[in-house]
Scaffold this active site. Sequence first.
Site, PDB file in Angstrom:
ATOM      1  N   LYS A 249       0.179   5.506 -46.174  1.00  0.00           N
ATOM      2  CA  LYS A 249      -0.172   6.101 -47.463  1.00  0.00           C
ATOM      3  C   LYS A 249       1.031   6.848 -48.050  1.00  0.00           C
ATOM      4  O   LYS A 249       1.878   7.350 -47.331  1.00  0.00           O
ATOM      5  CB  LYS A 249      -1.343   7.068 -47.276  1.00  0.00           C
ATOM      6  CG  LYS A 249      -2.621   6.392 -46.828  1.00  0.00           C
ATOM      7  CD  LYS A 249      -3.712   7.400 -46.516  1.00  0.00           C
ATOM      8  CE  LYS A 249      -4.166   8.123 -47.765  1.00  0.00           C
ATOM      9  NZ  LYS A 249      -5.328   9.010 -47.487  1.00  0.00           N
TER      10      LYS A 249
ATOM     11  N   HIS B 122     -12.529   3.069 -38.122  1.00  0.00           N
ATOM     12  CA  HIS B 122     -12.117   4.466 -38.265  1.00  0.00           C
ATOM     13  C   HIS B 122     -12.507   5.268 -37.019  1.00  0.00           C
ATOM     14  O   HIS B 122     -11.817   6.223 -36.645  1.00  0.00           O
ATOM     15  CB  HIS B 122     -12.756   5.084 -39.505  1.00  0.00           C
ATOM     16  CG  HIS B 122     -12.003   6.267 -40.035  1.00  0.00           C
ATOM     17  ND1 HIS B 122     -10.727   6.167 -40.552  1.00  0.00           N
ATOM     18  CD2 HIS B 122     -12.333   7.578 -40.130  1.00  0.00           C
ATOM     19  CE1 HIS B 122     -10.312   7.355 -40.949  1.00  0.00           C
ATOM     20  NE2 HIS B 122     -11.265   8.225 -40.695  1.00  0.00           N
TER      21      HIS B 122
ATOM     22  N   TYR C  81      -9.720  14.487 -37.059  1.00  0.00           N
ATOM     23  CA  TYR C  81      -9.716  13.256 -36.279  1.00  0.00           C
ATOM     24  C   TYR C  81      -9.926  13.507 -34.786  1.00  0.00           C
ATOM     25  O   TYR C  81      -9.780  12.596 -33.996  1.00  0.00           O
ATOM     26  CB  TYR C  81      -8.389  12.520 -36.484  1.00  0.00           C
ATOM     27  CG  TYR C  81      -8.290  11.867 -37.829  1.00  0.00           C
ATOM     28  CD1 TYR C  81      -8.688  10.556 -38.023  1.00  0.00           C
ATOM     29  CD2 TYR C  81      -7.826  12.576 -38.928  1.00  0.00           C
ATOM     30  CE1 TYR C  81      -8.618   9.956 -39.263  1.00  0.00           C
ATOM     31  CE2 TYR C  81      -7.744  11.993 -40.169  1.00  0.00           C
ATOM     32  CZ  TYR C  81      -8.137  10.682 -40.336  1.00  0.00           C
ATOM     33  OH  TYR C  81      -8.073  10.097 -41.574  1.00  0.00           O
TER      34      TYR C  81
END
Length: 344
Positions: free
Chosen positions: A209, A282, A317
């Site tokens: 990203k 994910h 995460y």
Amino acid sequence: MAECVDRYAEVVRAKASTGALAPASAEVYVRDVVTFAALAGEGRVLDDLTGEDVDEVLLRFARKPDERRRGARPAVAGGAPSQSAASQARFRRSVSAFFRHAVVAGWVQLNPMQAVTVRPKQRGGLRAERRALTVEQAEGLLGAARGLAEEPGSGGGVRRRPDQRTELRDGLVVLLLAAVGPRVSELTGANVEDFFVNGGTRYWRIFGKGGRTRDVPLPRPVAEVLDAYLAEGRGLLDRGREPKALLLSWRGRRLARGDVQGVIDRVLERVDGGRRRSVTPHGLRHTTATHLLAAATDMDAVRRVLGHADLSTLGRYRDELPGELEAAMRVHPLLGSVEGRRGG
């Protein structure tokens, strides 16, 4: 509503074509706004929507089944939301961006997002279930992936023509997701030329990203499956349509984001029932972060592996592992092994 959504989608896709917006991000924005219109009612007048109307849509989205999982069921009334807190937050951001554009474009006089009262705790708050696999579950999945890659002729019990065999590819997909933790867009966008050897170590140059790149060394078992796929598996799937793409479908097209969950599910079918648990791509990214951090891997190194710009993002995460606090205190960095000293 429908007309505004179509025009907004054109604007978003135009930004992606000029490089002002990542194609994957544009896809998410458009998908979320289309979902918003469907939940709110495509025949309604956009300027008639109030904060209460948007509140209702946010709550409907929270109860909407997660279609990425096979057999997903809607949440019961008053029960835990079907959508994760992260998905709900992303959906809210997409809707907010849509209404900001609607104000500038003159489609609405007032932005109804300013009157929204539903807060994150009401929309889902904590996750309904942990995302990261336990050690046993992760080992089962990785073992099945390696076994599938080592037996490319078996087809997992399904007879296929040689040019339709995807066993090596499927094993590689799961190994890369679980060991390296890339985003799905980073995985499906990978090209053969992105993998190189430096000092005897295989690296993956990941284009992430914000235009950032990172070179991540591959663990030896993953590198071995990658080399086998490049030498044997990819050539079977290559139809000359995608000369650069690493991962190909049996039709020779670049593997799509939506295909990745199906790959994981096929590998999961080979895992023993006691260690099998459904997981999304994910969720495997969460698994990577959780176990690297639990193994006392340097936080900045984990940040670089996952491609985050800020260390604080790692908190989202990382899941808590059963017994990890007890294990950490048994081998204290200042006191050494407590159990070892007892024996002395």
